[in-house]
Design a protein around this motif. Structure first.
Motif, PDB file in Angstrom:
ATOM      1  N   PHE A   1      49.924  43.360  47.584  1.00 38.87           N
ATOM      2  CA  PHE A   1      50.668  44.251  46.871  1.00 38.87           C
ATOM      3  C   PHE A   1      51.174  43.201  45.594  1.00 38.87           C
ATOM      4  O   PHE A   1      51.963  43.034  46.506  1.00 38.87           O
ATOM      5  CB  PHE A   1      50.954  45.307  47.561  1.00 38.87           C
ATOM      6  CG  PHE A   1      49.830  46.303  48.042  1.00 38.87           C
ATOM      7  CD1 PHE A   1      49.269  46.985  47.027  1.00 38.87           C
ATOM      8  CD2 PHE A   1      49.875  46.988  49.245  1.00 38.87           C
ATOM      9  CE1 PHE A   1      48.101  48.225  47.484  1.00 38.87           C
ATOM     10  CE2 PHE A   1      49.579  48.120  49.535  1.00 38.87           C
ATOM     11  CZ  PHE A   1      48.308  48.633  48.823  1.00 38.87           C
ATOM     12  N   ALA A   2      50.520  42.881  44.800  1.00 35.03           N
ATOM     13  CA  ALA A   2      51.551  42.748  43.541  1.00 35.03           C
ATOM     14  C   ALA A   2      51.967  43.670  42.197  1.00 35.03           C
ATOM     15  O   ALA A   2      50.902  43.414  41.116  1.00 35.03           O
ATOM     16  CB  ALA A   2      51.394  41.579  43.325  1.00 35.03           C
ATOM     17  N   LYS A   3      52.785  44.250  42.570  1.00 33.66           N
ATOM     18  CA  LYS A   3      53.070  44.749  41.551  1.00 33.66           C
ATOM     19  C   LYS A   3      54.817  45.588  41.995  1.00 33.66           C
ATOM     20  O   LYS A   3      54.812  46.197  43.082  1.00 33.66           O
ATOM     21  CB  LYS A   3      52.079  46.229  41.594  1.00 33.66           C
ATOM     22  CG  LYS A   3      51.787  47.145  42.332  1.00 33.66           C
ATOM     23  CD  LYS A   3      50.506  48.118  42.540  1.00 33.66           C
ATOM     24  CE  LYS A   3      50.382  49.374  43.589  1.00 33.66           C
ATOM     25  NZ  LYS A   3      51.243  50.017  43.714  1.00 33.66           N
ATOM     26  N   THR A   4      54.926  46.340  40.681  1.00 32.29           N
ATOM     27  CA  THR A   4      55.967  47.494  40.908  1.00 32.29           C
ATOM     28  C   THR A   4      56.448  49.004  40.831  1.00 32.29           C
ATOM     29  O   THR A   4      55.940  49.069  39.019  1.00 32.29           O
ATOM     30  CB  THR A   4      58.149  46.770  40.496  1.00 32.29           C
ATOM     31  OG1 THR A   4      57.583  45.426  41.403  1.00 32.29           O
ATOM     32  CG2 THR A   4      59.342  47.361  40.274  1.00 32.29           C
ATOM     33  N   ASP A   5      56.297  49.737  41.081  1.00 33.82           N
ATOM     34  CA  ASP A   5      55.939  51.575  40.620  1.00 33.82           C
ATOM     35  C   ASP A   5      57.269  51.576  40.603  1.00 33.82           C
ATOM     36  O   ASP A   5      57.987  51.252  40.773  1.00 33.82           O
ATOM     37  CB  ASP A   5      55.196  51.903  42.035  1.00 33.82           C
ATOM     38  CG  ASP A   5      54.016  51.743  41.993  1.00 33.82           C
ATOM     39  OD1 ASP A   5      53.138  50.794  40.986  1.00 33.82           O
ATOM     40  OD2 ASP A   5      54.309  51.569  43.260  1.00 33.82           O
TER      41      ASP A   5
ATOM     42  N   GLY B   1      57.220  43.181  45.411  1.00 32.23           N
ATOM     43  CA  GLY B   1      57.326  44.314  44.352  1.00 32.23           C
ATOM     44  C   GLY B   1      59.152  43.960  44.373  1.00 32.23           C
ATOM     45  O   GLY B   1      59.280  42.866  44.029  1.00 32.23           O
ATOM     46  N   GLY B   2      59.606  45.297  44.732  1.00 32.08           N
ATOM     47  CA  GLY B   2      61.063  45.086  43.967  1.00 32.08           C
ATOM     48  C   GLY B   2      61.636  44.615  42.688  1.00 32.08           C
ATOM     49  O   GLY B   2      62.253  43.944  42.751  1.00 32.08           O
ATOM     50  N   MET B   3      60.914  44.490  41.199  1.00 31.21           N
ATOM     51  CA  MET B   3      61.156  44.172  39.982  1.00 31.21           C
ATOM     52  C   MET B   3      60.326  42.341  40.535  1.00 31.21           C
ATOM     53  O   MET B   3      61.544  42.014  39.711  1.00 31.21           O
ATOM     54  CB  MET B   3      62.110  44.749  39.454  1.00 31.21           C
ATOM     55  CG  MET B   3      62.086  45.434  39.044  1.00 31.21           C
ATOM     56  SD  MET B   3      63.771  46.409  39.145  1.00 31.21           S
ATOM     57  CE  MET B   3      64.068  45.516  37.120  1.00 31.21           C
ATOM     58  N   SER B   4      60.047  41.583  41.389  1.00 31.41           N
ATOM     59  CA  SER B   4      59.572  40.273  41.472  1.00 31.41           C
ATOM     60  C   SER B   4      58.697  40.234  40.526  1.00 31.41           C
ATOM     61  O   SER B   4      57.916  40.708  39.853  1.00 31.41           O
ATOM     62  CB  SER B   4      59.066  40.397  42.697  1.00 31.41           C
ATOM     63  OG  SER B   4      59.869  39.922  43.481  1.00 31.41           O
ATOM     64  N   SER B   5      58.953  38.886  39.559  1.00 31.28           N
ATOM     65  CA  SER B   5      58.029  38.236  38.646  1.00 31.28           C
ATOM     66  C   SER B   5      58.576  37.132  38.391  1.00 31.28           C
ATOM     67  O   SER B   5      58.571  35.936  39.580  1.00 31.28           O
ATOM     68  CB  SER B   5      58.904  39.315  37.487  1.00 31.28           C
ATOM     69  OG  SER B   5      58.029  38.305  35.922  1.00 31.28           O
ATOM     70  N   ASP B   6      57.891  36.506  38.436  1.00 32.87           N
ATOM     71  CA  ASP B   6      56.658  34.889  37.832  1.00 32.87           C
ATOM     72  C   ASP B   6      57.091  34.186  39.126  1.00 32.87           C
ATOM     73  O   ASP B   6      57.526  33.548  39.172  1.00 32.87           O
ATOM     74  CB  ASP B   6      58.240  34.143  36.936  1.00 32.87           C
ATOM     75  CG  ASP B   6      58.258  34.756  35.636  1.00 32.87           C
ATOM     76  OD1 ASP B   6      58.158  33.919  35.046  1.00 32.87           O
ATOM     77  OD2 ASP B   6      59.466  35.558  35.273  1.00 32.87           O
ATOM     78  N   TYR B   7      55.907  34.562  40.093  1.00 29.98           N
ATOM     79  CA  TYR B   7      55.481  33.737  40.785  1.00 29.98           C
ATOM     80  C   TYR B   7      54.049  32.992  40.952  1.00 29.98           C
ATOM     81  O   TYR B   7      53.177  33.279  40.685  1.00 29.98           O
ATOM     82  CB  TYR B   7      56.095  34.745  41.569  1.00 29.98           C
ATOM     83  CG  TYR B   7      54.954  36.347  41.967  1.00 29.98           C
ATOM     84  CD1 TYR B   7      53.782  36.578  42.281  1.00 29.98           C
ATOM     85  CD2 TYR B   7      55.927  36.790  41.646  1.00 29.98           C
ATOM     86  CE1 TYR B   7      53.163  37.400  42.614  1.00 29.98           C
ATOM     87  CE2 TYR B   7      55.688  38.933  41.223  1.00 29.98           C
ATOM     88  CZ  TYR B   7      54.444  38.701  41.926  1.00 29.98           C
ATOM     89  OH  TYR B   7      54.078  40.157  41.915  1.00 29.98           O
TER      90      TYR B   7
END
Length: 540
Positions: free
Chosen positions: A137-141, A115-121
């Motif tokens: 869990f693969a998301k940023t709330d 999370g924590g605004m992670s992207s492109d992985y």
């Protein structure tokens, strides 16, 4: 270590005592795109990875350094990844272990949280077991900082594959926010509707999920370029928590092709679709969906495939084709969308829906035949073509080893003639093989009927039990040594075979698996410049 020395080395080893790896803190602030962090094998309590940024074609790699990296913890996560972009967490650092990262227990939380605004992985070759909540869990709330709301953040290119997840308390895979229409938080004393980020570019494939407490795989808010395929989901929804029961759920805001999955003996719906529409649900094998969920209580309904209008876009369309559905507790397919148009349900094999006798003999307006494909609302706009419907599987002539077809099966060459642009079957062999496509997930091919085989360039799963010999057909373009390995679900190499292959010829490796205990195994084939893997079930 100097910057010049680091640029020549490109590899940094991380000892088992390290629990936080932060790109903003020395020595990790010298990591460049394309560099690799090798995590020393052995026991760890937990790991937090923060603030790394690679490049699109040069991700930062997090990999095990020979052997397995094993997590056993009473904390709230095994691995936490925050504010990282363009990275890969992979357990491919040791040829003797299919899963180089193994999370054996997380007493109070999830196996992996991203999370924590992670992207492109990319997350691959990880084994996760015995977690109180989800496997991954693969998301940023969104929160009251307003930095990760829909208009400001998109989660791009989420690839999750070749992982094993077993015995977790909630979802096996939880990808994207389920609050597609927003969630209200009190921000600075004001109730504020926050819209979660969307996901663009999701691929969830070749994972094994078994004994999840809730849904096996859940993908939500994945509105663009989403695929869920080639997964095995077994015994989902063990906690029988109503509203969280499915093998695979395409949640609100998703538009995902869902194909070539094997879903068996779960207590929930086989595939549940709450998405935007535009999805294609095809080439799936769904066995015994809900059959063991309050089996004598007809009011607790469970379906092979269930489609609703929760987030469906008006005038879009669902396609449900070439699926094999056996023994669902209630209906084979229950289609409850009325806002979509020109929907298609075609060329599915639906056998023994549990509600047949209830509809036929009960006090309802439906007949037994409605249990195969149920349209509760006559306003649904659905074209129904060339489905094979039967009370038992004998007439379908399935092969003894599973769901491929025997010569003379009425499903052969009987699919709807209209092109659906579906050019392969469950085993990724060509469709159609003969004069026309076949009904159901598996296309009849007399050269491979009853065997588990495939070209090396197209990896597949093996859901059909193998008792004695595992046979793999493959083809290479250049002469190469082929290394065939079979691994246990814990990732340990149990059988290896080496063969030298000639180019441009279909060749066969046969491996005697008689002495392996019954269960799920992984196979891999590796040549000089490529590798593939798949799964098979060994039976007694």
């Amino acid at each position: 270590m100097s910057k010049d020395a680091w640029s020549q080395q490109h590899v940094f080893k991380v000892d088992t005592t390290v629990t936080i790896v932060d790109a903003n803190v020395s020595p990790y602030n010298m990591i460049q795109p394309g560099d690799t962090l090798l995590f020393t094998s052995g026991q760890r309590s937990l790991l937090r990875i923060k603030n790394f940024t690679g490049e699109k074609d040069n991700p930062v790699i997090f990999m095990n350094d020979h052997g397995q990296v094993i997590f056993d913890t009473d904390h709230y996560y095994g691995i936490s990844i925050l504010n990282c972009r363009f990275f890969r967490l992979t357990g491919t650092g040791d040829a003797n272990h299919f899963y180089g990262f193994r999370i054996s227990k997380v007493a109070n939380g999830a196996g992996i949280g991203i999370g924590g605004m992670s992207s492109d992985y990319e997350i691959d070759h990880v084994s996760i077991e015995n977690c109180k909540s989800a496997g991954i869990f693969a998301k940023t709330d969104p929160d009251c900082n307003f930095t990760s709301t829909r208009e400001k953040f998109t989660q791009y290119n989420t690839l999750i594959h070749d992982n094993y997840i077993g015995h977790v308390g909630t979802e096996g895979l939880y990808i994207g926010s389920t609050q597609y229409f927003g969630q209200t938080l009190n921000c600075n004393g004001v109730d504020t509707l926050l819209m979660p980020s969307l996901l663009d570019g999701v691929k969830v494939y070749k994972n094994i999920i078994e004994y999840s407490g809730w849904d096996g795989i859940q993908v939500s808010s994945a509105s663009t370029n989403c695929q869920v395929f080639d997964n095995i989901v077994l015994f989902d929804s063990q906690k029988e928590y109503y509203g969280q029961m499915s093998g695979i759920i395409l949640g609100g805001g998703s538009k995902c092709d869902c194909n070539n999955n094997f879903i068996s003996q779960g207590k929930g719906q086989g595939i549940q679709v709450f998405g935007l529409a535009g999805e294609r649900i095809f080439n799936n094998i769904i066995i015994d969906a809900g059959k063991y969920f309050f089996p004598t209580d007809t009011t607790r309904r469970v379906y092979g495939i269930f489609v609703s209008d929760i987030s469906a876009e008006a005038d879009s369309a669902f396609t449900i084709a070439f699926n094999t559905i056996l023994n669902p507790k209630t209906d084979g397919i229950r289609f409850m969308s009325t806002v979509t148009k020109n929907n298609l349900i075609a060329s599915n094999a639906i056998i023994n829906p549990g509600a047949y006798d209830f509809y036929e003999n009960g006090n309802t307006s439906f007949t037994g035949n409605d249990a195969y494909i149920m349209l509760p609302d006559p306003a649904s706009d659905v074209l129904i073509k060339n489905n094979y419907l039967a009370r038992n599987s004998d007439s379908a002539k399935f092969a003894a080893d599973g769901y491929s077809l025997l010569q003379g099966s009425p499903l052969i060459n009987a699919a709807w003639a209209e092109s659906l642009n579906i050019t392969f079957d469950y085993f990724h062999t060509y469709r159609p093989y003969g004069a026309a496509a076949d009904i159901g997930a598996v296309e009849y091919d007399p050269s491979v009927a009853g065997t588990s085989s495939q070209l090396i360039s197209k990896p597949i799963l093996f859901p059909n039990p193998v008792k004695t010999w595992l046979t793999i057909n493959y083809k290479v373009e250049k002469p190469s040594e082929i290394i065939a390995g079979i691994y246990s679900l814990s990732g340990t190499l149990v059988i290896q075979r080496n063969e030298h292959s000639k180019p441009c010829e279909i060749q066969t490796i046969s491996i005697n698996v008689t002495n392996l205990p019954a269960g799920i195994y992984i196979y891999s084939l590796k040549s000089a410049n490529s590798s593939i893997s798949g799964k098979f079930i060994k039976s007694d």
